[in-house]
Design a protein around this motif. Structure first.
Motif, PDB file in Angstrom:
ATOM      1  N   MET A 174      -1.050  46.863-177.178  1.00 33.17           N
ATOM      2  CA  MET A 174      -1.529  45.519-177.514  1.00 33.17           C
ATOM      3  C   MET A 174      -0.668  44.977-178.634  1.00 33.17           C
ATOM      4  SD  MET A 174      -5.600  44.989-177.952  1.00 33.17           S
ATOM      5  CE  MET A 174      -6.562  45.692-176.634  1.00 33.17           C
ATOM      6  N   HIS A 199       6.913  43.858-179.786  1.00 31.57           N
ATOM      7  CA  HIS A 199       6.529  42.821-178.821  1.00 31.57           C
ATOM      8  C   HIS A 199       5.904  41.615-179.522  1.00 31.57           C
ATOM      9  CE1 HIS A 199       6.762  45.932-175.486  1.00 31.57           C
ATOM     10  NE2 HIS A 199       7.339  44.886-174.935  1.00 31.57           N
ATOM     11  N   TYR A 204      11.579  41.289-172.719  1.00 34.10           N
ATOM     12  CA  TYR A 204      10.240  41.788-173.052  1.00 34.10           C
ATOM     13  C   TYR A 204       9.785  42.905-172.118  1.00 34.10           C
ATOM     14  CZ  TYR A 204       5.188  41.338-174.171  1.00 34.10           C
ATOM     15  OH  TYR A 204       3.885  41.578-174.528  1.00 34.10           O
ATOM     16  N   GLN A 264       8.678  46.983-172.589  1.00 36.20           N
ATOM     17  CA  GLN A 264       7.380  47.450-172.083  1.00 36.20           C
ATOM     18  C   GLN A 264       7.568  48.642-171.136  1.00 36.20           C
ATOM     19  OE1 GLN A 264       4.649  44.390-170.992  1.00 36.20           O
ATOM     20  NE2 GLN A 264       3.234  45.771-169.949  1.00 36.20           N
ATOM     21  N   ILE A 294       6.174  52.665-171.586  1.00 34.53           N
ATOM     22  CA  ILE A 294       5.433  53.423-170.565  1.00 34.53           C
ATOM     23  C   ILE A 294       6.191  54.691-170.165  1.00 34.53           C
ATOM     24  CG2 ILE A 294       4.589  53.331-168.171  1.00 34.53           C
ATOM     25  CD1 ILE A 294       4.263  50.217-168.691  1.00 34.53           C
ATOM     26  N   ILE A 326      -4.303  47.444-167.659  1.00 29.27           N
ATOM     27  CA  ILE A 326      -3.785  46.129-168.072  1.00 29.27           C
ATOM     28  C   ILE A 326      -4.607  45.023-167.422  1.00 29.27           C
ATOM     29  CG2 ILE A 326      -1.305  46.407-168.595  1.00 29.27           C
ATOM     30  CD1 ILE A 326      -1.318  45.697-165.331  1.00 29.27           C
ATOM     31  N   GLN A 379      -0.439  41.006-166.478  1.00 27.85           N
ATOM     32  CA  GLN A 379       0.606  41.988-166.784  1.00 27.85           C
ATOM     33  C   GLN A 379       1.118  42.728-165.546  1.00 27.85           C
ATOM     34  OE1 GLN A 379       2.047  42.740-169.901  1.00 27.85           O
ATOM     35  NE2 GLN A 379       1.102  40.780-170.378  1.00 27.85           N
TER      36      GLN A 379
HETATM   37  N1  TRP Z   1       2.685  43.088-172.727  1.00 29.25           N
HETATM   38  C1  TRP Z   1       1.383  43.641-173.031  1.00 29.25           C
HETATM   39  C2  TRP Z   1       0.414  42.488-173.277  1.00 29.25           C
HETATM   40  O1  TRP Z   1       0.782  41.477-173.804  1.00 29.25           O
HETATM   41  C3  TRP Z   1       1.429  44.561-174.211  1.00 29.25           C
HETATM   42  C4  TRP Z   1       2.223  45.796-173.919  1.00 29.25           C
HETATM   43  C5  TRP Z   1       3.409  46.162-174.483  1.00 29.25           C
HETATM   44  C6  TRP Z   1       1.868  46.826-173.021  1.00 29.25           C
HETATM   45  N2  TRP Z   1       3.817  47.342-173.995  1.00 29.25           N
HETATM   46  C7  TRP Z   1       2.908  47.791-173.093  1.00 29.25           C
HETATM   47  C8  TRP Z   1       0.786  47.006-172.153  1.00 29.25           C
HETATM   48  C9  TRP Z   1       2.894  48.939-172.298  1.00 29.25           C
HETATM   49  C10 TRP Z   1       0.774  48.169-171.357  1.00 29.25           C
HETATM   50  C11 TRP Z   1       1.821  49.098-171.431  1.00 29.25           C
HETATM   51  O2  TRP Z   1      -0.749  42.634-172.988  1.00 29.25           O
END
Ligand code: TRP
Ligand code: SF4
Length: 325
Positions: free
Chosen positions: A9, A44, A130, A134, A138, A148, A152
């Motif tokens: 988050m 992020h 972005y 992400q 993972i 999610i 997403q």
């Molecule tokens: N992009 C996600 C969001 O705004 C946040 C996020 C960043 C994320 N890295 C992640 C979610 C990896 C799941 C896995 O909600």
């Protein structure tokens, strides 16, 4: 062996009921069955809010407090701050070498945000990438599943595509596919019926006081067709009714009855909902204020999380370099 869950988050402000219903409540459940890694993804956050960067460190603390008050348990799960584990950036670099620009430019979430968000200039190099960061989040933990929201999904799809391309280019089966876990809970709208969001100022925060909750509920939008007290209401067209369905489903029938028969007015209906929400949030609020008093403890938790996360991350990076070079 338990499977691994990763989710993150962005620390962009206090968490609200939407975060609880849409994410945290299911994270808490997932802790029972999976090894969970939960990242406070501050890089992020910086990508979007690079002009308000000074707020991020406070937001990180608030987020850790909100998570723990909701039941994220650092004894069971790894809770850490993304920027404290630099391996995220290392893997982002590696993955960006093999990610075709077109995949990023076609990303629907990206296109929507460029269209919708006018208050910030998001036409930057980092923001286009972005989803690559992400994917790195993972894949660094070899996560099997990622809880999610629906918005997403394209990012999880991209993660899978990047992982497959890596495997293809380097003739390996290093990365396995990760799957999305979509939250089933009905969408909770804000006080004014729009999407619940900090920027619309239409949210009930997990940290709100009892008075703040009551005041916000009093000002909620209701069925626009119910003008007079004697007019029957339409629960299905009333945003407030949805709150009953989510937070007190056992009362929804009775609310529907008093609403459609005009037996109670909206003012009463709101007072009862305010009681429901105050009570619902009480345990979270109490735990929150306990953690709030002990920032050193929060910092210790995050430091412990950093160590555990980095332990995994360093191994993965070493293995990946072995594959590539
Ligand atoms: N992009 C996600 C969001 O705004 C946040 C996020 C960043 C994320 N890295 C992640 C979610 C990896 C799941 C896995 O909600
Ligand atoms: Fe909505 Fe309750 Fe008013 Fe019915 S009585 S319109 S459910 S606020």
């Amino acid at each position: 062996m338990k499977k691994t869950v990763f989710s993150g988050m962005r620390p962009t402000g206090k968490l609200h009921l939407g975060h609880w219903v849409g994410a945290l409540s299911s994270w808490v459940e997932l802790q029972k069955k999976y090894d969970c890694v939960f990242g406070i993804v501050d890089w992020h956050a910086l990508m979007g809010e690079y002009e308000q960067s000074k707020e991020i460190s406070q937001n990180i603390l608030d987020m850790a407090i909100d998570w723990m008050a909701c039941g994220i348990d650092p004894q069971k799960s790894i809770v850490f701050v993304q920027s404290q584990v630099p391996e995220h950036l290392e893997l982002q670099m590696i993955l960006s070498c093999i990610t075709p620009l077109g995949w990023l430019e076609r990303n629907p979430t990206y296109k929507e945000q460029l269209r919708e968000i006018k208050t910030r200039d998001l036409q930057t190099y980092a923001f286009l990438g972005y989803p690559v960061l992400q994917a790195a989040d993972i894949l660094l933990y070899k996560a099997n599943a990622v809880p999610i929201g629906e918005d997403q999904l394209p990012h999880i799809e991209l993660t899978r595509e990047i992982a497959r391309r890596f495997n293809h280019i380097y003739k390996t089966d290093f990365f396995t596919d990760c799957e999305a876990i979509l939250t089933k809970t009905p969408r909770l709208l804000g006080l004014d019926g729009r999407k619940m969001s900090k920027s619309y100022q239409n949210a009930i925060n997990l940290s709100d006081t009892e008075e703040a909750i009551r005041k916000k509920v009093k000002n909620m939008f209701t069925d626009p067709k119910r003008v007079k007290r004697s007019d029957p209401g339409h629960p299905d067209e009333c945003n407030l009714f949805n709150y009953y369905e989510v937070f007190a489903p056992e009362r929804a029938k009775e609310v529907r009855h008093w609403c459609t028969k005009a037996e109670k007015g909206c003012t009463d209906c709101k007072m009862i909902l305010a009681d429901v929400l105050v009570e619902y949030l009480k345990p979270i609020r109490e735990k929150r204020s306990k953690f709030e008093k002990n920032h050193d403890h929060i910092r210790d938790v995050l430091e412990d999380g950093r160590k555990k996360a980095q332990n995994i991350a360093q191994k993965t990076i070493a293995e990946i370099k072995e594959v590539i070079f």
